[in-house]
Design a protein around this motif. Structure first.
Motif, short mmCIF file in Angstrom:
data_model
loop_
_atom_site.label_atom_id
_atom_site.label_comp_id
_atom_site.label_asym_id
_atom_site.label_seq_id
_atom_site.Cartn_x
_atom_site.Cartn_y
_atom_site.Cartn_z
N THR A 134 0.83 -1.20 0.00
CA THR A 134 0.00 0.00 0.00
C THR A 134 0.87 1.25 0.00
O THR A 134 0.62 2.21 -0.74
N VAL A 135 1.91 1.24 0.81
CA VAL A 135 2.83 2.38 0.86
C VAL A 135 3.52 2.57 -0.49
O VAL A 135 3.61 3.69 -0.99
N GLU A 136 3.96 1.49 -1.09
CA GLU A 136 4.62 1.59 -2.40
C GLU A 136 3.67 2.19 -3.44
O GLU A 136 4.07 3.03 -4.24
N ASP A 137 2.41 1.76 -3.41
CA ASP A 137 1.42 2.32 -4.33
C ASP A 137 1.25 3.82 -4.11
O ASP A 137 1.18 4.59 -5.06
N ARG A 138 1.18 4.22 -2.84
CA ARG A 138 0.97 5.64 -2.54
C ARG A 138 2.17 6.49 -2.88
O ARG A 138 2.03 7.63 -3.31
N LEU A 139 3.34 5.94 -2.69
CA LEU A 139 4.56 6.71 -2.97
C LEU A 139 5.04 6.54 -4.40
O LEU A 139 6.02 7.16 -4.80
N GLY A 140 4.38 5.68 -5.14
CA GLY A 140 4.76 5.48 -6.53
C GLY A 140 6.06 4.75 -6.69
O GLY A 140 6.73 4.88 -7.72
N GLY A 141 6.47 3.99 -5.67
CA GLY A 141 7.70 3.21 -5.78
C GLY A 141 8.96 4.05 -5.78
O GLY A 141 10.04 3.54 -6.04
N GLN A 142 8.84 5.33 -5.47
CA GLN A 142 10.01 6.21 -5.49
C GLN A 142 10.65 6.29 -4.11
O GLN A 142 9.96 6.24 -3.10
N ALA A 143 11.94 6.43 -4.09
CA ALA A 143 12.64 6.67 -2.84
C ALA A 143 12.30 8.07 -2.33
O ALA A 143 11.77 8.89 -3.08
N ASP A 144 12.64 8.33 -1.12
CA ASP A 144 12.39 9.65 -0.54
C ASP A 144 13.10 10.73 -1.34
O ASP A 144 14.32 10.70 -1.50
N VAL A 145 12.31 11.65 -1.87
CA VAL A 145 12.88 12.76 -2.67
C VAL A 145 12.44 14.08 -2.05
O VAL A 145 12.10 15.02 -2.74
N SER A 146 12.48 14.13 -0.72
CA SER A 146 12.09 15.34 -0.02
C SER A 146 13.04 16.47 -0.37
O SER A 146 14.23 16.24 -0.55
N PRO A 147 12.53 17.69 -0.45
CA PRO A 147 13.40 18.83 -0.76
C PRO A 147 14.43 19.03 0.35
O PRO A 147 14.16 18.71 1.50
#
Length: 148
Positions: A134-147
């Motif tokens: 569920t988390v992967e779906d919500r995050l789109g499989g992307q690693a943390d890309v916080s500014p």
């Protein structure tokens, strides 16, 4: 009659009134227990004196965040699930729920619209594969890309 259709009819003034409304066979009174506001002290008294009513406190549409915060650690899984379902939860309360021992609560956090990216990131390593998915779906499989 108009107040009946607009939602709230008034204010629940005592813990005993809430318990009576909640256990009433009259649907109008039962609805009041779900929809009407009460002062913080009334909610606190219900939580403290009537533990069997905590689930119904959490179900009330107007219950304040401060009351939900006390119910996050309730020993009854049903109470914690109901708290995790509340739309108005803050990211901080969702972060606390993300550490709950029960996977269904962590799943609710993973799906909650107010869950912060940081909390979702922490759930990427959850013990339950369904939460991780569920988390992967919500995050789109992307690693943390916080500014920065």
């Amino acid at each position: 009659m108009r107040a009946l259709f607009e939602g709230s009819q008034g204010l629940i003034e005592t813990a005993e009134e809430f318990v009576r409304l909640r256990n009433s066979p009259d649907p109008r009174e039962y609805r009041r227990a779900v929809m009407e506001e009460a002062p913080f002290q009334v909610w606190k008294e219900v939580v403290d004196r009537y533990p069997e009513e905590r689930l119904w406190v959490a179900q009330n549409k107007t219950v304040p965040l401060a009351v939900l915060e006390t119910l996050i650690d309730d020993p009854d899984i049903r109470v914690r699930v109901m708290v995790a379902m509340k739309r108005k939860l803050s990211p901080g309360l969702l972060e606390r729920l993300a550490h709950d021992a029960h996977e269904s609560i962590r799943m609710r956090v993973a799906r909650h619209r107010n869950t912060s990216r940081e909390t979702l990131e922490s759930l990427r390593c959850d013990a339950w594969s369904e939460v991780r998915a569920t988390v992967e779906d919500r995050l789109g499989g992307q690693a943390d890309v916080s500014p920065p």
